[in-house]
Structure formats: structure tokens, C-alpha cells
Design an enzyme around this catalytic site. Structure first.
Site, PDB file in Angstrom:
ATOM      1  N   ARG A 182       0.959  -1.027   0.032  1.00 36.53           N
ATOM      2  CA  ARG A 182      -0.014   0.057   0.146  1.00 36.53           C
ATOM      3  C   ARG A 182       0.972   1.485  -0.082  1.00 36.53           C
ATOM      4  NH1 ARG A 182      -5.061  -1.740   3.806  1.00 36.53           N
ATOM      5  NH2 ARG A 182      -6.168  -2.973   2.159  1.00 36.53           N
ATOM      6  N   LYS A 224     -21.510 -16.271   0.225  1.00 36.56           N
ATOM      7  CA  LYS A 224     -22.863 -16.033   0.556  1.00 36.56           C
ATOM      8  C   LYS A 224     -23.892 -15.053  -0.391  1.00 36.56           C
ATOM      9  CE  LYS A 224     -22.390 -16.677   5.641  1.00 36.56           C
ATOM     10  NZ  LYS A 224     -22.461 -16.129   6.685  1.00 36.56           N
ATOM     11  N   GLY A 227     -12.132  -8.339  -1.961  1.00 33.44           N
ATOM     12  CA  GLY A 227     -10.868  -8.598  -1.452  1.00 33.44           C
ATOM     13  C   GLY A 227     -10.396 -10.132  -1.856  1.00 33.44           C
TER      14      GLY A 227
HETATM   15  P1  ADP Z   1     -15.052 -11.048  -2.331  1.00 34.58           P
HETATM   16  O1  ADP Z   1     -14.115 -10.703  -0.787  1.00 34.58           O
HETATM   17  O2  ADP Z   1     -14.184 -11.091  -3.272  1.00 34.58           O
HETATM   18  O3  ADP Z   1     -16.233 -10.292  -2.254  1.00 34.58           O
HETATM   19  P2  ADP Z   1     -16.296 -13.374  -0.750  1.00 34.58           P
HETATM   20  O4  ADP Z   1     -15.995 -12.628   0.612  1.00 34.58           O
HETATM   21  O5  ADP Z   1     -17.684 -12.938  -1.102  1.00 34.58           O
HETATM   22  O6  ADP Z   1     -15.596 -12.607  -1.844  1.00 34.58           O
HETATM   23  O7  ADP Z   1     -16.107 -14.874  -0.766  1.00 34.58           O
HETATM   24  C1  ADP Z   1     -14.780 -15.399  -0.779  1.00 34.58           C
HETATM   25  C2  ADP Z   1     -14.985 -16.766   0.060  1.00 34.58           C
HETATM   26  O8  ADP Z   1     -15.926 -17.385  -0.617  1.00 34.58           O
HETATM   27  C3  ADP Z   1     -13.856 -17.445  -0.071  1.00 34.58           C
HETATM   28  O9  ADP Z   1     -12.992 -17.581   0.859  1.00 34.58           O
HETATM   29  C4  ADP Z   1     -14.126 -18.836  -0.592  1.00 34.58           C
HETATM   30  O10 ADP Z   1     -13.601 -19.787   0.044  1.00 34.58           O
HETATM   31  C5  ADP Z   1     -15.390 -18.844  -0.287  1.00 34.58           C
HETATM   32  N1  ADP Z   1     -16.381 -19.808  -1.148  1.00 34.58           N
HETATM   33  C6  ADP Z   1     -16.470 -19.810  -2.359  1.00 34.58           C
HETATM   34  N2  ADP Z   1     -17.369 -20.913  -2.847  1.00 34.58           N
HETATM   35  C7  ADP Z   1     -17.595 -21.535  -1.991  1.00 34.58           C
HETATM   36  C8  ADP Z   1     -18.244 -22.647  -1.534  1.00 34.58           C
HETATM   37  N3  ADP Z   1     -18.765 -23.450  -2.557  1.00 34.58           N
HETATM   38  N4  ADP Z   1     -18.440 -23.169  -0.377  1.00 34.58           N
HETATM   39  C9  ADP Z   1     -18.043 -22.563   0.929  1.00 34.58           C
HETATM   40  N5  ADP Z   1     -17.323 -21.117   0.550  1.00 34.58           N
HETATM   41  C10 ADP Z   1     -17.160 -20.748  -0.818  1.00 34.58           C
HETATM   42 MG    MG Z   2     -14.387 -11.074   1.165  1.00 37.51          MG
END
Ligand code: ADP
Ligand code: MG
Length: 397
Positions: free
Chosen positions: A40, A201, A354
């Protein structure tokens, strides 16, 4: 929201004192306090160097961590000042407070081409309350406000938004790039616009799905959230992540897509594991046919083909949320295949979120994307179409 904002290049900074909001919220070793990644700080260099070369006196500021009760020596920005000085090969004058006697005296004495750093802005209680008195006092140190802390623009704090009430406010190069790519993808995308949405989620992506349904031509669903969609359509999801409270919402989104003529793609097969573990036994099954005792952890090979075809002729791809549990290599294939597909398109590819950014970096595709947003929470709120206080406060171009 207008994403077309004035930048440091649109104002005269020579001979001026510039209050520069950076994102120096660096990760630190819990025991020693040592900075474990200076990414950063490095990212802030182009704007800082430009300002110094132009003959501005730079008063940098940032928050670090979450101090609860005023000054906390463990969350001092002094180590950042030291590292910044090494990178700039130049003295960085460290103030011992944010707007106290020391900061005021050092800011008043600061000369053209010099740089100082204020203490952690959250040492002031008024920072997170966007206290106008604090904002006014911070603003009184300088002639111009430059914001380059994209990771903090979704917060209306004194140093991220409030100061702009008292000073002409423009963006630095980091925010400018975020606005060009994220703003461009949302406000004026090269079509077709394909949004890939995944992650854990549905409930954390409601705003994103809703907003992108208004603007995208195709929406691709993967990750943990896809099982709530599957269950909503009567599928069997075994032990997969399921948010029972969001089944109706998922149905509504599928209906809304049909109404709007947005292609809405759901997985046709899934890689499931017999537990949530890196070494779980795995098998591929059809979507909606996950046996009891098994859980969906990645999109399956047929889904990968379908999704790769859907991005092949895209003009713009926005990607938020991994396709599976990419942290376990056995369940990273779907995410990796999408990253590879994006690297092979001529589309403008924008990664927000993230964990999505971490996934693309970990899998080695970071250099192949048009833009990877530096702000996790900020990029999500961007994709939700929310007004970001730290962007809205900047002067329109
Ligand atoms: P971002 O930070 O990019 O917005 P999220 O925080 O929504 O993404 O989601 C990331 C997480 O979702 C990861 O840690 C990943 O392991 C989890 N994930 C993805 N697919 C699944 C799944 N089928 N079951 C459980 N967790 C999942
Ligand atoms: Mg996330």
C-alpha cells in the site's frame, strides 16, 4: 454518481500545501509491529512523487487499524513514515499528533518539495464521526486536499470526506484508475457486459446482484451462493452453504433477470467434497443432485465450459467472488479456469472484492487483468451502485 472527477493534474499544486489522504493501513506483525507488506505504501508513491516534483509541500495522512481510545503507540504511523522515507529516499517528517501543536507547527514550517506524515487519523475521536471541527482543523493545515485512499472512500470520515467541505478536493492517481475502470465498467461499459458473481454468501452480495441486474447483459453465478439458487429451484444441495432466508430472494432475482432479458447462468454441475477440508474426498455431480453428507465446493467441468464460452466475446467483464473454495487447491479449478478465460479475452476485465483479488493474485493471473481493485469493501459498494462519500466529495471534472 459522477465518476468523472478532477485529479491532481487539473489543479495547480506548485508552492501549495497539499493534504494527501493515503491508505497506509498496512498489515503488521502482531508481536513486533513490523510492516509485513509495504504494497500500500508502494502504491501511493506515484501520486506522492508527482506532488513533490511539482513543488508541493505534502502533508500525508492515513488511518491504521482500529484504535479504540485515542492515541495507541502500537498503532502509530511512525514505522510507515520510516518505510516511506526509504522508498522515496527522502526524509519523511513524522508528526506526533494529528491536529495538535506538533502537527500544526510542522505543517506550518513544511517547505515545497518536503513531505510529512500526520499521526494515525483515528487517534482523533472525531475522525470516524466525521466531526466538522476536526475536518476544519485538518483542512486548515493545507491549501488543497488530494484523496488517494480508495480503500477508505466508502467511509464518510473527517479525513476521507469531511475535509473536502473546506478545501478544493481532487483525486490522486490511484483513485483515478479505480474510477476509470470500475466507474467505466458500470456507467459506460463496452458491451456485452458480463458479471461473474460468486463468493460465499448470497446475503453479502444482494446489493451487487440487484444493481448488476440493471446494467449487465449476462450474469454468471458461482461459489457458495449458487447453492441457495439451486435449492430455490428445488435442487438437492446436501451440506452445501445454504441460506434458507434468501430462497425467495434468489427466485425473485431469477425472475427479474428473465423480465429484463438478462442472461442468468447457474452451474450445471458441481465439484463436491465429503467435508470442508483441503484433503476432502471429491466427486463431480449434476447441479441440484448433491448427495447427503457432501457439499459443493467448486463449479464442475461442464459449468466451466459454459461460463468460459459466456465470457469469450464479452466487451467488459466484472468479476466479484471466487467460483469455489480456491484456498483449497483441489477446489480452485473453477476459479482458475475463469481467471484463465478472462486472460484470453480481449474484454476489459475488472476484479472487485478482497478475496477475488487475492484469488487472482494467488493463481498467478494478476498481471493479465485490466484492473484489480485495491479496495475490498469500497469496490463492493461501488458495484452495489452506492454513492461513495470519499468520491462524491471530489470536484467534478
Ligand atoms: P470477495 O471478498 O471477493 O467479495 P467473498 O468474501 O464473497 O468474496 O467470498 C470469498 C470466499 O467465498 C472465499 O473465502 C471462498 O473460499 C468462499 N467460497 C467460495 N465458494 C464456496 C463454496 N462453494 N462453499 C464455501 N465457501 C465458498
Ligand atoms: Mg471477502
Amino acid at each position: 454518481m459522477n465518476y468523472n472527477k478532477k485529479t491532481v493534474k487539473d489543479v495547480e499544486v506548485s508552492g501549495k500545501k497539499v493534504l494527501l489522504r493515503c491508505d497506509f493501513n498496512v498489515p503488521q506483525d502482531k508481536e513486533t509491529g513490523a510492516i509485513t507488506s509495504d504494497k500500500r505504501i508502494v502504491a501511493a508513491l506515484p501520486t506522492i512523487q508527482y506532488l513533490l516534483e511539482q513543488g508541493a509541500a505534502v502533508i500525508a495522512c492515513s488511518h491504521l487499524g482500529k484504535p479504540k481510545n485515542g492515541p495507541d503507540p502500537k498503532l502509530s504511523l511512525a514505522p510507515v513514515a520510516k518505510r516511506l522515507g526509504e522508498l522515496l529516499e527522502k526524509d519523511v517528517i513524522m508528526a506526533s499528533d494529528v491536529v495538535g501543536e506538533d502537527a500544526k507547527a510542522k505543517a506550518a514550517a513544511l517547505k515545497s518539495g518536503e513531505i510529512m506524515l500526520l499521526e494515525n487519523t483515528r487517534f482523533e475521536k472525531g475522525e470516524t464521526k466525521n466531526d466538522p471541527e476536526l475536518a476544519k482543523t485538518m483542512a486548515s493545515l493545507a491549501d488543497i486536499y488530494v484523496s488517494d485512499a480508495f480503500g477508505a472512500v466508502h467511509r464518510a470520515h473527517a479525513s476521507t470526506a469531511g475535509v473536502a467541505d473546506y478545501l478544493p478536493a481532487v483525486s490522486g492517481f490511484l483513485i483515478q484508475k479505480e474510477l476509470d475502470f470500475l466507474g467505466g465498467a458500470i456507467a459506460n461499459p463496452k458491451r456485452p457486459l458480463v458479471a461473474i458473481l460468486g463468493g460465499a454468501k448470497v446475503s453479502s452480495k444482494i446489493g451487487v446482484i440487484n444493481n448488476l441486474l440493471e446494467i449487465a447483459d449476462t450474469i454468471i453465478i458461482g461459489g457458495g451462493m449458487s447453492y441457495t439458487f439451486s435449492a430455490a429451484q428445488g435442487g438437492k444441495v446436501g451440506d452445501s452453504l445454504l441460506e434458507a432466508d434468501w430462497l425467495d430472494y434468489s427466485k425473485e432475482m431469477i425472475a427479474k433477470a428473465a423480465e429484463k432479458g438478462v442472461k442468468f447462468l447457474l452451474p450445471v454441475d458441481t465439484v463436491c467434497g465429503d467435508g470442508f477440508a483441503p484433503n476432502a474426498k471429491s466427486q463431480v455431480v449434476k447441479a441440484g443432485e448433491i448427495p447427503d453428507g457432501w457439499q459443493g465446493l467448486d463449479i464442475g467441468p461442464e459449468t466451466v465450459k459454459l461460463y468460459c464460452a459466456a465470457v469469450a466475446d464479452a466487451g467488459t467483464v466484472i468479476w466479484n467472488g471466487p467460483m469455489g473454495v480456491f484456498e483449497f487447491s483441489a477446489f480452485a479449478k473453477g476459479t482458475e479456469a475463469m481467471a484463465e478465460a478472462l486472460s484470453n479475452t480481449s474484454a476489459i476485465t475488472v476484479i472487485g472484492g478482497g478475496d477475488s483479488a487475492a484469488a487472482v493474485e494467488q493463481l498467478g493471473y494478476a498481471g493479465k487483468m485490466s484492473h484489480i481493485s485495491t479496495g475490498g469493501g469500497a469496490s463492493l459498494e461501488f458495484l452495489e451502485g452506492k454513492e461513495l462519500p470519499g468520491v462524491a466529495c471530489l470536484l467534478d471534472a
